[in-house]
Design an enzyme around this catalytic site. Structure first.
Site, PDB file in Angstrom:
ATOM      1  N   CYS A   1       0.959   6.715  -1.166  1.00  0.00           N
ATOM      2  CA  CYS A   1       0.695   8.373  -1.417  1.00  0.00           C
ATOM      3  C   CYS A   1       0.128   8.879   0.146  1.00  0.00           C
ATOM      4  CB  CYS A   1      -0.470   8.085  -2.398  1.00  0.00           C
ATOM      5  SG  CYS A   1      -1.353   9.651  -2.391  1.00  0.00           S
TER       6      CYS A   1
ATOM      7  N   CYS B   1      -3.083  10.515  -0.258  1.00  0.00           N
ATOM      8  CA  CYS B   1      -4.333   9.745  -0.377  1.00  0.00           C
ATOM      9  C   CYS B   1      -4.432   9.129   1.211  1.00  0.00           C
ATOM     10  CB  CYS B   1      -4.006   8.354  -1.174  1.00  0.00           C
ATOM     11  SG  CYS B   1      -3.471   8.748  -2.930  1.00  0.00           S
TER      12      CYS B   1
END
Length: 193
Positions: free
Chosen positions: A75, A78
């Site tokens: 991600c 993230c």
């Protein structure tokens, strides 16, 4: 035969000062380069955050408020938020549990279902009793997370809470419909021929 005469003392002193200055500049540049490389080497990754996070079971038992982040190693959002999360962890150390749950680990499927994770990063704010009081999905500015954590510690309503933003309502039909009269992409709007 020529005889070399010794250099004047002022010329020798000037050469020594020049050499000393060169050494000082070289040392200063070496230190700056070392510190610059060291700073680059200390970037924060979600994997590092996960390794150092509070285990979920501990967080549910220690009566501190908790911020759960559902994440994945792939991600990009993230990853981008990792340095900010690390700063918050350091600031709220021992007062707030920071839990990292990887959505790719099937061990966390019950929690993924319980907290309705359908996008990452997905943050869940839990009060000291372990009850979810708010959630947020996506890239959240550090100052917003900070304000929410301050409120969480003070056991006050969180100033910045979001769900998923704008969404379409959908009610599943109880019987098959005539495909010529409606299109599932219309989100319930009538199709006029």
């Amino acid at each position: 035969m020529t005889v070399n005469s010794p250099e004047p003392a002022s010329s020798t002193l000037a050469t020594r000062l020049r050499n000393f200055s060169i050494v000082l500049v070289a040392v200063a540049l070496s230190v700056a380069l070392f510190l610059g490389l060291r700073t680059q080497a200390t970037t924060v990754s979600v994997t590092d955050l996960a390794k150092n996070s509070t285990p979920f079971e501990v967080a549910m038992a220690n009566e501190n408020p908790t911020l759960i982040e559902f994440y994945a190693n792939w991600c990009t959002t993230c990853m981008a938020m990792a340095p900010e999360i690390k700063k918050l962890e350091q600031e709220f150390d021992d007062r707030v549990n920071f839990v990292m749950l990887n959505v790719d680990n099937t061990k966390w499927l019950p929690e993924i279902a319980k907290y309705r994770v359908d996008g990452i990063p997905h943050f869940v704010f839990l009060n000291p009793n372990g009850e979810a009081i708010a959630s947020a999905i996506g890239e959240i500015p550090g100052n917003v997370l900070h304000s929410n954590l301050d409120a969480l510690l003070a056991e006050k309503p969180l100033p910045f809470t979001t769900t998923k933003g704008q969404m379409s309502r959908f009610k599943a039909p109880t019987a098959p419909s005539d495909s010529s009269s409606s299109d599932p992409r219309s989100h319930g709007a009538q199709v006029v021929d």
